[in-house]
Design a protein around this motif. Structure first.
Motif, PDB file in Angstrom:
ATOM      1  N   VAL A   1       3.320  -1.520   6.080  1.00 44.64           N
ATOM      2  CA  VAL A   1       4.382  -2.228   6.789  1.00 44.64           C
ATOM      3  C   VAL A   1       5.730  -1.727   6.281  1.00 44.64           C
ATOM      4  CG1 VAL A   1       5.413  -4.480   7.283  1.00 44.64           C
ATOM      5  CG2 VAL A   1       2.937  -4.285   7.025  1.00 44.64           C
TER       6      VAL A   1
ATOM      7  N   GLN B   1       8.738  -8.956   7.481  1.00 46.13           N
ATOM      8  CA  GLN B   1       7.571  -8.353   6.859  1.00 46.13           C
ATOM      9  C   GLN B   1       6.693  -9.386   6.169  1.00 46.13           C
ATOM     10  OE1 GLN B   1       7.867  -4.635   4.741  1.00 46.13           O
ATOM     11  NE2 GLN B   1       9.816  -4.175   5.755  1.00 46.13           N
ATOM     12  N   GLN B   2       7.305 -10.377   5.541  1.00 45.00           N
ATOM     13  CA  GLN B   2       6.501 -11.408   4.886  1.00 45.00           C
ATOM     14  C   GLN B   2       5.675 -12.175   5.908  1.00 45.00           C
ATOM     15  OE1 GLN B   2       5.939 -11.607   1.600  1.00 45.00           O
ATOM     16  NE2 GLN B   2       7.190  -9.768   1.604  1.00 45.00           N
TER      17      GLN B   2
ATOM     18  N   ARG C   1       2.894  -9.797   7.174  1.00 43.50           N
ATOM     19  CA  ARG C   1       1.820  -9.634   6.182  1.00 43.50           C
ATOM     20  C   ARG C   1       0.843 -10.813   6.205  1.00 43.50           C
ATOM     21  NH1 ARG C   1       2.434  -5.769   2.264  1.00 43.50           N
ATOM     22  NH2 ARG C   1       4.309  -4.504   2.453  1.00 43.50           N
TER      23      ARG C   1
ATOM     24  N   LEU D   1      -1.397 -10.179   9.210  1.00 44.86           N
ATOM     25  CA  LEU D   1      -2.312  -9.062   8.940  1.00 44.86           C
ATOM     26  C   LEU D   1      -3.421  -9.475   7.976  1.00 44.86           C
ATOM     27  CD1 LEU D   1       0.170  -6.039   8.669  1.00 44.86           C
ATOM     28  CD2 LEU D   1      -1.072  -6.882  10.683  1.00 44.86           C
ATOM     29  N   SER D   2      -3.087 -10.305   7.006  1.00 49.21           N
ATOM     30  CA  SER D   2      -4.104 -10.809   6.080  1.00 49.21           C
ATOM     31  C   SER D   2      -5.155 -11.610   6.832  1.00 49.21           C
ATOM     32  CB  SER D   2      -3.440 -11.663   5.000  1.00 49.21           C
ATOM     33  OG  SER D   2      -4.404 -12.253   4.169  1.00 49.21           O
TER      34      SER D   2
ATOM     35  N   THR E   1      -3.579  -4.520   3.419  1.00 47.98           N
ATOM     36  CA  THR E   1      -2.219  -4.014   3.604  1.00 47.98           C
ATOM     37  C   THR E   1      -1.633  -3.573   2.271  1.00 47.98           C
ATOM     38  OG1 THR E   1      -1.980  -5.533   5.468  1.00 47.98           O
ATOM     39  CG2 THR E   1       0.038  -4.608   4.566  1.00 47.98           C
TER      40      THR E   1
ATOM     41  N   PRO F   1       0.253  -3.285  -0.793  1.00 47.08           N
ATOM     42  CA  PRO F   1       1.105  -4.327  -1.373  1.00 47.08           C
ATOM     43  C   PRO F   1       2.427  -3.810  -1.951  1.00 47.08           C
ATOM     44  CG  PRO F   1      -0.748  -3.868  -2.823  1.00 47.08           C
ATOM     45  CD  PRO F   1      -0.935  -3.019  -1.601  1.00 47.08           C
ATOM     46  N   GLN F   2       2.422  -2.613  -2.519  1.00 51.85           N
ATOM     47  CA  GLN F   2       3.605  -2.059  -3.179  1.00 51.85           C
ATOM     48  C   GLN F   2       3.652  -0.558  -2.949  1.00 51.85           C
ATOM     49  OE1 GLN F   2       5.955  -3.561  -5.233  1.00 51.85           O
ATOM     50  NE2 GLN F   2       5.105  -5.586  -4.943  1.00 51.85           N
TER      51      GLN F   2
ATOM     52  N   GLU G   1       7.354  -2.005  -1.409  1.00 53.86           N
ATOM     53  CA  GLU G   1       7.782  -2.604  -0.156  1.00 53.86           C
ATOM     54  C   GLU G   1       9.025  -1.861   0.338  1.00 53.86           C
ATOM     55  OE1 GLU G   1       6.498  -7.196  -0.478  1.00 53.86           O
ATOM     56  OE2 GLU G   1       8.005  -6.549  -1.948  1.00 53.86           O
TER      57      GLU G   1
END
Length: 183
Positions: free
Chosen positions: A110, A124-125, A128, A131-132, A138, A140-141, A143
């Motif tokens: 993302v 994005q939050q 996410r 998507l979860s 996805t 994670p880091q 971002e």
């Protein structure tokens, strides 16, 4: 070994979308063996349970493209502190009918760019979280919350020098994530 296909879904349907430009520039940072293909969402009808078993041809085409992708890259704008309704509609269309989601298990990344100082952090939050729920592992880091500024892209559409190293690090991490999730 065949190339890994990354489907690119841009949440903005604006012709001069910064997020579309970002995905095109990011694809140029990928190593050999990765192909990035845009999957359009602009022609999808609004999701309706009344039509999920007799889908519009645009839905069939969309779901086939997602299904044929090994991974997905989402680029989202931020509208009213969230991602676009157009992108939410695409996620809903691809997840139905129940038990036939095209998203499940697909590794995802993302990114996003917007004019505001926080870039697309809130969008994005929210994305996410969806998507979860759709069972998409996805990255994670790191971002990527980019504020659009002059010089983000050079005259050829590449990432400008100020952001290039950071976005190359992101692409390297995304590629490693795809390889790890795909096994």
């Amino acid at each position: 070994m065949s190339a890994l296909k990354v489907g690119v879904i841009v949440g903005s349907i604006r012709k001069e979308s910064f997020n579309r430009k970002l995905t095109l520039a990011l694809a140029r940072l990928a190593p050999e063996g990765f192909v990035f293909d845009r999957i359009g969402i602009e022609n999808l009808p609004f999701f309706s349970e009344d039509r999920e078993f007799t889908p519009d041809p645009a839905v069939v085409t969309f779901k086939r493209a997602v299904g044929e992708s090994d991974a997905l890259l989402f680029a989202t704008p931020e509208y009213n502190r969230s991602f676009s309704g157009t992108l939410k509609n695409a996620l809903d269309v691809g997840s139905r009918p129940r038990g036939e989601s095209v998203w499940s298990g697909k590794p995802a990344g993302v990114v996003g760019v917007a004019l505001g100082a926080m870039g697309t952090a809130m969008a994005q939050q929210h994305l996410r979280g969806v998507l979860s729920f759709l069972n998409m592992p996805t990255l994670p880091q790191p971002e990527v919350y980019i504020q659009y500024k002059e010089g983000l892209f050079d005259t050829d559409g590449n990432i400008g020098t100020e952001s290039r190293d950071f976005l190359q690090t992101w692409m390297d991490s995304f590629v490693a994530w795809i390889r790890m999730v795909k096994g």
